[in-house]
Every structure is written in C-alpha cells, then in structure tokens.
Design a protein around this motif. Structure first.
Motif, PDB file in Angstrom:
ATOM      1  N   UNK A 181      -8.011  -1.380 -14.070  1.00 50.89           N
ATOM      2  CA  UNK A 181      -8.283  -0.860 -13.104  1.00 50.89           C
ATOM      3  C   UNK A 181      -8.898  -1.744 -12.595  1.00 50.89           C
ATOM      4  N   UNK A 182      -8.953  -1.595 -10.760  1.00 53.25           N
ATOM      5  CA  UNK A 182      -9.565  -2.824 -10.040  1.00 53.25           C
ATOM      6  C   UNK A 182      -9.764  -2.148  -8.885  1.00 53.25           C
ATOM      7  N   UNK A 183     -11.787  -2.420  -9.027  1.00 48.18           N
ATOM      8  CA  UNK A 183     -12.060  -1.688  -6.990  1.00 48.18           C
ATOM      9  C   UNK A 183     -11.777  -2.589  -5.796  1.00 48.18           C
ATOM     10  N   UNK A 184     -11.009  -2.165  -4.847  1.00 45.73           N
ATOM     11  CA  UNK A 184     -11.185  -2.641  -3.797  1.00 45.73           C
ATOM     12  C   UNK A 184     -11.569  -2.896  -1.878  1.00 45.73           C
ATOM     13  N   UNK A 185     -11.528  -2.769  -1.320  1.00 49.14           N
ATOM     14  CA  UNK A 185     -12.055  -2.269   0.382  1.00 49.14           C
ATOM     15  C   UNK A 185     -10.933  -2.584   0.660  1.00 49.14           C
ATOM     16  N   UNK A 186     -11.001  -1.873   2.138  1.00 46.47           N
ATOM     17  CA  UNK A 186      -9.515  -1.518   3.144  1.00 46.47           C
ATOM     18  C   UNK A 186     -10.337  -1.036   4.424  1.00 46.47           C
ATOM     19  N   UNK A 219     -11.157   1.664  -2.954  1.00 43.52           N
ATOM     20  CA  UNK A 219     -10.980   2.588  -3.269  1.00 43.52           C
ATOM     21  C   UNK A 219     -10.645   1.766  -4.868  1.00 43.52           C
ATOM     22  N   UNK A 220     -10.206   2.931  -6.549  1.00 40.67           N
ATOM     23  CA  UNK A 220      -9.772   1.970  -7.065  1.00 40.67           C
ATOM     24  C   UNK A 220      -8.319   2.376  -7.268  1.00 40.67           C
ATOM     25  N   UNK A 221      -7.482   1.217  -7.930  1.00 44.40           N
ATOM     26  CA  UNK A 221      -6.723   0.718  -8.214  1.00 44.40           C
ATOM     27  C   UNK A 221      -6.518   1.265  -9.785  1.00 44.40           C
TER      28      UNK A 221
END
Length: 116
Positions: free
Chosen positions: A37-42, A52-54
């Motif tokens: 998993x990876x959290x990222x911002x938009x 969001x978490x991918x």
C-alpha cells in the motif's frame, strides 16, 4: 497538465473502492519493496487536498484499488455510477497530482462532460 488516467465509475467504484488502472500504478506509483500500500495526496478543482491509499493484493494479485479516503471523496463530491474521474499530473517536475470529476449530461440532444 498531463492526464495520468481516467475512469468511468462502476457500482463497485462508487460503493466500495475504486479499481485503479494497473498500467498507471506501474508507471507512476512505485510501491516500496514488500509493501502492498501507498498513501498519496491529490488536489481537487476546489483546491482541497485528499489523501487516498493505493493497495495491491497479496499473493501476486496485482489489481490496484483506492481504499482509504476514497469513500469520503465519493460522498463529498456526490459521485454516481457513470461519472468520470480523471487523475492528472502537473507542476514543474510532474510531481503534483490532481483529480477532476465530470458528469455526462445531455444538453439539446447532445452529450457533454460537465465539471462537478
């Protein structure tokens, strides 16, 4: 601004999680070795930042999905099945992610994608 990917939302995308395009995940998101998993911002068109978490599945199941934060985004934006989400990259180093949402509307007999 460059489009990363776009998707017309399905019932599962609206109710549970967004099934994210695998090719986009491979090209733009580098998951850490051993991480699933990876959290990222938009940033949306109203300048609100969303996290969001991918996630990718275990045991070689590579279909990525957006989980954490996605349902809040759907509710806040009033998204429905058939709406379109577009992930974009902008900034000098293509390091700033954005998200756009559109709804297909009929106007004078023609279909148009309108910003939400």
């Amino acid at each position: 601004m460059k489009e990363l990917c776009s998707k017309i939302l399905t019932p599962t995308d609206v109710r549970v999680r967004l099934s994210f395009p695998t090719a986009t995940t491979r090209e733009h998101f580098k998951l850490l070795e051993g991480s699933q998993s990876l959290d990222f911002q938009v940033r949306d068109s109203y300048s609100k930042v969303w996290t969001f978490r991918l996630c990718t599945g275990k045991n070689g199941h590579l279909k990525p999905v957006l989980t954490k934060g996605w349902r809040d985004f759907v509710k806040r934006m009033g998204l429905k099945v058939g709406d379109k989400v577009i992930f974009v990259v902008h900034g000098n180093h293509n390091d700033q992610l954005g998200i756009q949402v559109k709804r297909n509307i009929k106007l004078l007999g023609n279909e148009h994608w309108a910003d939400l």
